[in-house]
Design a protein around this motif. Structure first.
Motif, mmCIF file in Angstrom:
data_model
loop_
_atom_site.group_PDB
_atom_site.id
_atom_site.type_symbol
_atom_site.label_atom_id
_atom_site.label_comp_id
_atom_site.label_asym_id
_atom_site.label_seq_id
_atom_site.Cartn_x
_atom_site.Cartn_y
_atom_site.Cartn_z
ATOM 1 N N PHE A 139 8.659 -7.382 -5.306
ATOM 2 C CA PHE A 139 9.884 -6.608 -5.177
ATOM 3 C C PHE A 139 10.983 -7.446 -4.532
ATOM 4 N N ARG A 143 14.836 -7.972 -6.052
ATOM 5 C CA ARG A 143 15.997 -7.485 -5.306
ATOM 6 C C ARG A 143 17.302 -8.188 -5.691
ATOM 7 N N ASP A 203 2.936 -4.698 -7.833
ATOM 8 C CA ASP A 203 2.698 -3.251 -7.839
ATOM 9 C C ASP A 203 1.626 -2.896 -8.866
ATOM 10 N N PHE A 229 4.363 5.931 -6.709
ATOM 11 C CA PHE A 229 4.733 4.890 -5.740
ATOM 12 C C PHE A 229 6.157 4.396 -5.992
ATOM 13 N N GLU A 230 6.499 4.138 -7.253
ATOM 14 C CA GLU A 230 7.823 3.611 -7.572
ATOM 15 C C GLU A 230 8.914 4.660 -7.332
ATOM 16 N N SER A 232 8.809 6.952 -5.055
ATOM 17 C CA SER A 232 8.963 6.985 -3.607
ATOM 18 C C SER A 232 9.842 5.823 -3.127
ATOM 19 N N ARG A 233 9.625 4.655 -3.693
ATOM 20 C CA ARG A 233 10.446 3.500 -3.330
ATOM 21 C C ARG A 233 11.898 3.726 -3.729
ATOM 22 N N GLU A 236 13.582 5.988 -1.270
ATOM 23 C CA GLU A 236 13.910 5.282 -0.030
ATOM 24 C C GLU A 236 15.202 4.487 -0.184
ATOM 25 N N LEU A 237 15.373 3.854 -1.343
ATOM 26 C CA LEU A 237 16.607 3.110 -1.601
ATOM 27 C C LEU A 237 17.814 4.051 -1.619
#
Length: 310
Positions: A139, A143, A203, A229-230, A232-233, A236-237
């Motif tokens: 990740f 970015r 991942d 999972f993705e 959730s990520r 967060e972003l």
């Protein structure tokens, strides 16, 4: 033609008005009325510049995603050279006023709203990465792509509205990253068909999956766990980026809130559909879109006052 917005923006030249109108019609024809409706949450004087910024980004994206790979790269580079020359000329054309309507409107927006050329070029450089098969081991390595393709256009849009503080630009960059990563999560199957895989390979390894597992017609429970999972990520972003709502001018908050809500709404559908979300485009329904827009207009976020550029 939206004459009211063009008048409020002080755009009086006939050719320039037609160029902005071309961008507005492109916004409606390509993505339906969703983003056009979101732009209506913005002050009238700002709307034409939003149309130009949208048309620039959409046209560039279409160049990258269309045609065969060798031809696509050559066409993209010709367009990038034309854009650079037009911005240097300052009149939307590299040959004395005969530029295309998108470039003409964009150039006017750049000079009238103080858009930084380096942000435009950062976006162009980010799209250039898509001309080769995309694979990102971690990740952290993904970015920079998110910052270029998501963060740079977000900063461009912010400057369309106002002269931002450094803190607002940082938060807007994170918001753009969140939007781009959300698009990645929602477009896995389409990206795979074009030879791209943006999800970090670490991942997939974490959930015992391979690229072929994602492309399989019958996805496994592990794919569902990966998507959870993705998502959730991505959330967060979004939480990190939404700090920008406290840093922008009150007059623009409804537009930012509406845009952010529309762009992150597909995550709910990915979560509900689980592994089925890999095989199809995830859309936000018309009633859901309408509800988001109404809520943003009636209940804009409250934040500190920030000076706005006329």
């Amino acid at each position: 033609m939206d004459r009211w917005s063009l008048d409020r923006a002080g755009i009086t030249d006939h050719t320039l008005r037609e160029s902005y109108e071309f961008c507005r019609r492109m916004l409606i024809s390509v993505d339906g009325r969703t983003y056009w409706a979101a732009s209506c949450c913005a002050p009238p004087a700002v709307r034409p510049h939003l149309w130009a910024a949208y048309a620039f980004g959409r046209h560039a994206d279409q160049l990258v995603d269309g045609g065969d790979r060798p031809g696509r790269a050559e066409e993209f580079e010709r367009w990038a050279e034309h854009l650079t020359a037009a911005l240097e000329d300052g009149d939307g054309s590299s040959s004395g006023g005969t530029g295309d309507p998108i470039t003409r409107a964009l150039t006017h927006t750049v000079h009238s709203r103080g858009i930084r050329v380096e942000d435009l070029m950062a976006y162009v450089d980010g799209l250039r990465m898509d001309l080769s098969p995309a694979h990102y081991p971690t990740f952290a390595e993904l970015r920079p792509y998110l910052r270029a393709v998501g963060g740079a256009p977000a900063r461009i849009l912010l400057r369309v509205f106002e002269d931002p503080s450094p803190a607002a630009e940082q938060a807007m960059t994170r918001l753009g990253e969140a939007a781009q990563f959300t698009d990645i999560v929602c477009d896995i199957a389409e990206d795979l068909r074009m030879g791209r895989l943006y999800l970090p390979l670490e991942d997939l390894e974490r959930f015992g999956l391979t690229r072929d597992d994602l492309a399989a017609e019958d996805s496994s429970a592990a794919v569902r766990e990966l998507l959870r999972f993705e998502v959730s990520r991505a959330r967060e972003l979004w939480e990190e980026g939404l700090d920008v709502l406290d840093l922008v001018h009150p007059a623009s908050r409804a537009a930012w809130q509406a845009g952010a809500a529309l762009l992150r709404a597909p995550l709910d559908r990915v979560e509900r559909r689980g592994n089925q979300a890999v095989g199809a485009k995830v859309w936000t329904t018309a009633p859901r879109t309408a509800a988001i827009l109404v809520r943003s207009l009636l209940h804009p976020p409250v934040g500190a006052a920030v000076a706005v550029r006329p």
